[in-house]
Write a protein that holds these residues in place. Structure first.
Motif, mmCIF file in Angstrom:
data_model
loop_
_atom_site.group_PDB
_atom_site.id
_atom_site.type_symbol
_atom_site.label_atom_id
_atom_site.label_comp_id
_atom_site.label_asym_id
_atom_site.label_seq_id
_atom_site.Cartn_x
_atom_site.Cartn_y
_atom_site.Cartn_z
ATOM 1 N N LEU A 120 1.039 -0.786 -0.373
ATOM 2 C CA LEU A 120 0.001 0.089 0.213
ATOM 3 C C LEU A 120 0.505 0.879 -0.179
ATOM 4 C CD1 LEU A 120 -2.939 0.936 0.592
ATOM 5 C CD2 LEU A 120 -2.831 0.833 2.979
ATOM 6 N N ARG A 152 2.288 1.575 -3.137
ATOM 7 C CA ARG A 152 1.628 1.953 -4.577
ATOM 8 C C ARG A 152 1.047 2.954 -4.687
ATOM 9 N NH1 ARG A 152 -2.858 -1.464 -7.024
ATOM 10 N NH2 ARG A 152 -4.084 -0.517 -8.451
ATOM 11 N N ASP A 153 0.949 3.887 -2.956
ATOM 12 C CA ASP A 153 0.046 4.900 -3.038
ATOM 13 C C ASP A 153 1.343 6.517 -2.975
ATOM 14 O OD1 ASP A 153 -2.300 4.001 -2.402
ATOM 15 O OD2 ASP A 153 -1.851 3.737 0.207
ATOM 16 N N PHE A 199 -6.691 13.997 0.641
ATOM 17 C CA PHE A 199 -6.213 12.886 1.305
ATOM 18 C C PHE A 199 -6.122 12.577 2.996
ATOM 19 C CE2 PHE A 199 -2.632 14.714 -2.743
ATOM 20 C CZ PHE A 199 -4.193 14.338 -3.763
ATOM 21 N N MET A 224 -8.848 9.727 3.205
ATOM 22 C CA MET A 224 -8.982 8.707 2.578
ATOM 23 C C MET A 224 -8.428 7.664 2.727
ATOM 24 S SD MET A 224 -8.540 10.630 -1.762
ATOM 25 C CE MET A 224 -9.082 8.613 -2.287
ATOM 26 N N ALA A 225 -8.611 6.096 2.295
ATOM 27 C CA ALA A 225 -7.365 5.422 2.806
ATOM 28 C C ALA A 225 -6.593 4.730 2.401
ATOM 29 C CB ALA A 225 -8.838 3.833 2.832
ATOM 30 N N ILE A 226 -5.483 5.936 2.449
ATOM 31 C CA ILE A 226 -4.393 5.908 1.551
ATOM 32 C C ILE A 226 -3.132 5.518 2.918
ATOM 33 C CG2 ILE A 226 -4.680 6.685 -0.524
ATOM 34 C CD1 ILE A 226 -3.584 8.838 0.663
ATOM 35 N N HIS A 227 -2.213 5.225 2.474
ATOM 36 C CA HIS A 227 -1.138 4.985 2.564
ATOM 37 C C HIS A 227 -0.651 6.849 3.571
ATOM 38 C CE1 HIS A 227 2.829 3.640 4.732
ATOM 39 N NE2 HIS A 227 3.066 4.876 4.704
ATOM 40 N N ARG A 228 -0.405 6.844 4.550
ATOM 41 C CA ARG A 228 -0.457 7.777 5.683
ATOM 42 C C ARG A 228 0.921 8.832 5.344
ATOM 43 N NH1 ARG A 228 -4.568 11.406 7.668
ATOM 44 N NH2 ARG A 228 -3.127 12.655 10.000
ATOM 45 N N GLN A 243 -8.694 4.300 9.104
ATOM 46 C CA GLN A 243 -8.792 3.674 8.720
ATOM 47 C C GLN A 243 -9.596 3.018 7.665
ATOM 48 O OE1 GLN A 243 -6.425 5.890 6.848
ATOM 49 N NE2 GLN A 243 -5.122 4.508 5.408
ATOM 50 N N ARG A 276 -12.433 5.558 6.569
ATOM 51 C CA ARG A 276 -11.838 6.591 5.914
ATOM 52 C C ARG A 276 -12.260 5.625 4.204
ATOM 53 N NH1 ARG A 276 -6.246 7.526 8.948
ATOM 54 N NH2 ARG A 276 -7.021 9.286 9.432
ATOM 55 N N LEU A 284 -5.831 6.522 -6.472
ATOM 56 C CA LEU A 284 -5.402 6.382 -4.957
ATOM 57 C C LEU A 284 -6.621 5.148 -4.542
ATOM 58 C CD1 LEU A 284 -4.914 10.117 -4.047
ATOM 59 C CD2 LEU A 284 -3.186 7.564 -3.816
#
Ligand SMILES: Nc1ncnc2c1ncn2[C@@H]1O[C@H](COP(=O)(O)OP(=O)(O)OP(=O)(O)O)[C@@H](O)[C@H]1O
Ligand SMILES: [Mg+2]
Lengths: 263, 322
Positions: free
Chosen positions: A6, A9-10, A101, A104-108, B78, B81, B109
Motif C-alpha cells: 500500500l 503504491r500510494d 487525501f 482517504m484510506a491511503i497510506h498515511r 482507516q 476512511r 488512490l
C-alpha cells in the motif's frame, strides 16, 4: 493489500503527481539550478585567477581550482534543489486536496514520501546538469575507480535525502510558500561558509569551527576525495552520520506536523 | 445486522469540540440511518464544517462516542476512511493538473485498475458535465466547475457514506438541480448522505432528517414537516405601494406586524380557505386596499430563524444574520 505494498503504491501515485507538477511548472526547478551554475562560472571565470593562486601556487589555466570547487558546487546544487521541495510542500499543504487525501484510506505517509522521492530525483537530475556544465568548463575526474564513482553517487543521494527531509519539515512548518522558501534559504547558503570555495584551513581561526562542524564540509571533503583522490580521513563517517541524523530529524519533524490536526 | 447500531451509518454521542476557549460543538448527538439523507443546518460559524471534519476523520474530537460506517472513529480511522467520501466546504482539487488527471489520481488512490479508472473517470466527467473541460488545468475552471469536479472526485471510489459540506454553494440553478438529482440517485442506490447547507430549500427538498445546529447544540431535529410544525410562521402579507395607504392600514390593523421599509403588513394566519376569507372580509370592512396579498405558510426559513436566535419574520433576516 499489505502495508508495504500500500505504501509503495500510494507513494508512487503521489510521486507521479509531484513529477507532473514539476513537468508542468518547471520554472521553480530551473530557477534553483541557476544559482549553483552562476556561482560555478563566477568563481571560475571571474574570481578564478585569485582563487587558483589562493589554493596553492595555482596553474595558469585554473583547472586546479575548477577541480577544487566542483564537489562543493554539486553539494550546493542539492541544497538549492531541496528549497524547491520546501516550497512545493508548503504550497501543497495550503491546497484543499491535502484535506481530501487525509480523509482517504491511503497510506498515511504517501503524501510526504511522494514529495521526498520526487525531490531526491530532482536533486540527482540537477547534479547531472550542473556536473555536465562542470565537465564542459574543464572538470575531469579521471583517477576515480568505478567503486569510487558509485560511492560518490551514493553520497549524493544520501545527502539529497537528508536535506530533502529537513526541507520538507521546513515546508510543513511554514504558513506559506514564501515563508518556506525563506526558511529553507540557509540550505543553499551553508555551502558558502563550508570548504566548498576555499579550504576551511584558510578561513579566520574563529570561523574555522563553523565551517568544519557543519554538514556540508565533511560531505564535500568526502566527495572531493572520491572524485579527485584527496585525503578523506574521518570525513566519510562524519558525513554519513550527518545524513542519517538529518534524515531522522527531518522525518520525525515532517511526519509529526503532518499527523497534527490541520489548521 | 442484528443490532440497531448497524443500520446507522453515522452515530455520534456527546460530540464535543473546542478551539481554544471557544466551544464549537457542545455535546451533540447524531444518528443517521444508512441509506438516508441527513442535513445539518445552522448559521455561519455554528460548527457544521467542524462536525463534518470530525466525522470524516480530518480533525479529532475532544470527546464523544463516534461511529461511522460501523467503525469507531478514534480506534479505526482507516476503516472509516475506506467507507466514506468527502467534499469539504472549500475546494479539494489539485489546481495544477487537469480535471481528468485529478479524476485519474483519485482512481489510482482507490487502487482501481487502469481501465477501470479510465472508465470511472470518463463516466463521472460526463455525468458532471465536465467532458469539454477535462483536459484543461483546473486552475482555469470557474467556481462552479471546480465544485462539480470536487464532487465527481468524491464519487470515484463509490463510497457508501458521503459527506457534502455545502455541496451546491456557488452552483447555478441548473447545476444545483442536477446535483440534487445525483444525490437522490446515490441514495436510491443505498448510499448515505450527510450534507450541510445554507439553502433551506435544499434541506427541504432532499433531506429525510434535518438537524439545526445553534450555539454548539442541536436546537431541533426531525423531518422538514416536523420542524415546520415547531414554529407558528404562517401569515398573510399585505404590500402597499402608496405610503399613505400603508400608514392608514397600519393604524387600522393594529394586530399586524408592520415593516415600514417594505410598506408591508403581516397578519398571522394558518392559510386555510376559511381563515383567508375572514381576513379578506375584515380588510374590506376596515376599508384596507392592499396592492399585493401573499399567503405565507411556515417554511424552514421560519424554523431556522426561530431556532437560531432570530425572529420568525423573514423580512428582518438582514438584521438577524450575524
Ligand atoms: N482551526 C480552527 N481554529 C480556531 N477556530 C476554529 C477553527 N475552525 C473553526 N473554528 C471556529 O469554529 C466555529 C465553527 O466553525 P465552522 O467552520 O464549523 O462553522 P460553519 O457552521 O461551517 O460555518 P459556515 O456556515 O460559515 O461554513 C467558528 O467560530 C470558527 O471560528
Ligand atoms: Mg462551514
Amino acid at each position: 493489500m499489505s502495508t508495504l505494498s500500500l505504501a509503495v503504491r500510494d507513494s508512487s501515485t503521489m510521486l507521479r503527481r509531484n513529477l507532473l507538477h514539476a513537468r508542468r511548472y518547471p520554472s521553480l526547478t530551473l530557477n534553483l539550478l541557476l544559482t549553483p551554475i552562476m556561482l560555478l562560472l563566477l568563481f571560475v571565470y571571474i574570481f578564478g585567477d585569485v582563487m587558483s593562486a589562493g589554493i596553492g601556487g595555482g596553474s595558469a589555466d585554473r583547472s586546479e581550482y575548477v577541480a577544487y570547487i566542483v564537489p562543493g558546487i554539486l553539494m550546493m546544487t542539492i541544497g538549492g534543489t531541496v528549497i524547491g521541495a520546501a516550497v512545493s510542500v508548503a504550497t501543497d499543504m495550503s491546497e484543499g486536496i491535502i484535506a481530501r487525501f487525509r480523509t482517504m484510506a491511503i497510506h498515511r505517509g504517501s503524501v510526504l514520501i511522494g514529495h521526498v522521492v520526487g525531490s531526491v530525483l530532482q536533486c540527482v537530475a540537477s547534479v547531472v546538469v550542473v556536473g555536465a556544465v562542470a565537465v564542459a568548463i574543464g572538470f575531469r575526474s579521471t583517477g576515480a575507480t568505478v567503486l569510487e564513482w558509485l560511492a560518490a553517487f551514493g553520497l549524493l543521494v544520501l545527502f539529497s535525502l537528508a536535506l530533502t527531509w529537513i526541507a520538507v519539515g521546513m515546508g510543513m512548518a511554514s504558513p506559506s510558500a514564501e515563508a518556506a522558501g525563506n526558511s529553507a534559504q540557509p540550505l543553499i547558503l551553508l555551502p558558502l561558509i563550508s570548504s566548498a570555495f576555499i579550504p576551511a584551513g584558510t578561513m579566520p581561526g574563529w570561523f574555522q569551527p563553523i565551517a568544519e562542524y557543519q554538514p556540508f564540509t565533511p560531505a564535500i571533503e568526502t566527495l572531493r576525495g572520491l572524485l579527485l583522490g584527496s585525503a578523506i580521513g574521518d570525513n566519510w563517517w562524519i558525513a554519513i552520520l550527518w545524513c542519517v541524523g538529518l534524515t531522522a530529524l527531518g522525518y520525525r519533524w515532517s511526519t509529526a506536523s503532518f499527523n497534527r490536526d490541520p489548521k | 445486522m442484528t443490532t440497531t447500531s448497524h443500520s446507522l451509518a453515522i452515530e455520534a454521542k456527546g460530540l464535543r469540540k473546542a478551539y481554544g476557549d471557544r466551544t464549537v460543538l457542545d455535546g451533540i448527538d447524531l444518528a443517521v440511518p444508512a441509506g438516508s439523507i441527513f442535513a445539518l443546518l445552522g448559521p455561519n460559524g455554528a460548527g457544521k464544517t467542524t462536525a463534518v471534519k470530525i466525522l470524516s476523520t480530518l480533525v479529532t474530537a475532544d470527546a464523544g462516542e463516534l461511529r461511522v460506517g460501523g467503525h469507531d472513529l478514534a480506534s479505526e480511522p482507516q476503516a472509516v476512511r475506506a467507507s466514506i467520501g468527502v467534499t469539504g466546504q472549500f475546494s479539494a482539487v489539485d489546481g495544477l493538473i487537469t480535471g481528468e488527471e485529478n479524476m485519474l489520481l483519485m482512481a489510482d488512490l482507490h487502487h482501481l485498475s487502469r481501465s477501470e479508472g479510465r472508465r470511472t473517470a470518463a463516466e463521472l466527467l460526463e455525468r458532471f458535465d465536465l467532458v469539454e473541460a477535462a483536459s484543461k488545468p483546473v486552475s482555469t475552471y470557474s467556481g462552479g466547475m471546480k465544485r462539480r469536479l470536487d464532487i465527481a472526485m468524491t464519487l470515484v471510489g463509490a463510497p457508501r457514506i458521503i459527506f457534502l459540506d455545502e455541496p451546491t454553494t456557488g452552483l447555478d440553478p441548473r447545476s444545483r438541480h442536477t446535483m440534487w438529482g445525483i444525490i437522490r440517485e446515490l441514495v436510491s442506490g443505498g448510499v448515505t448522505v450527510f450534507l450541510t447547507t445554507q439553502y433551506l430549500e435544499e434541506a427541504d427538498e432532499l433531506a429525510d432528517r434535518i438537524a439545526v445546529l445553534s450555539n454548539g447544540r442541536i436546537a431541533a431535529e426531525g423531518s422538514a414537516e416536523e420542524l415546520k410544525r415547531l414554529v407558528p410562521g404562517g401569515h398573510v402579507r399585505l404590500r402597499f405601494t402608496d405610503p399613505a395607504a400603508y400608514q392608514a392600514a397600519a393604524a387600522t390593523l393594529r394586530e399586524a406586524t408592520a415593516d415600514d421599509e417594505a410598506l408591508s403588513l403581516q397578519i398571522p394566519s394558518g392559510g386555510s380557505q376559511r381563515e383567508l376569507r375572514s381576513i379578506l372580509d375584515w380588510l374590506d370592512s376596515a376599508g384596507v386596499e392592499a396592492d399585493e396579498l401573499t399567503v405565507h405558510t411556515p417554511d424552514l426559513d421560519d424554523v431556522f430563524f426561530a431556532l437560531t436566535g432570530g425572529t420568525n419574520l423573514p423580512d428582518q433576516t438582514k438584521e438577524t444574520v450575524r
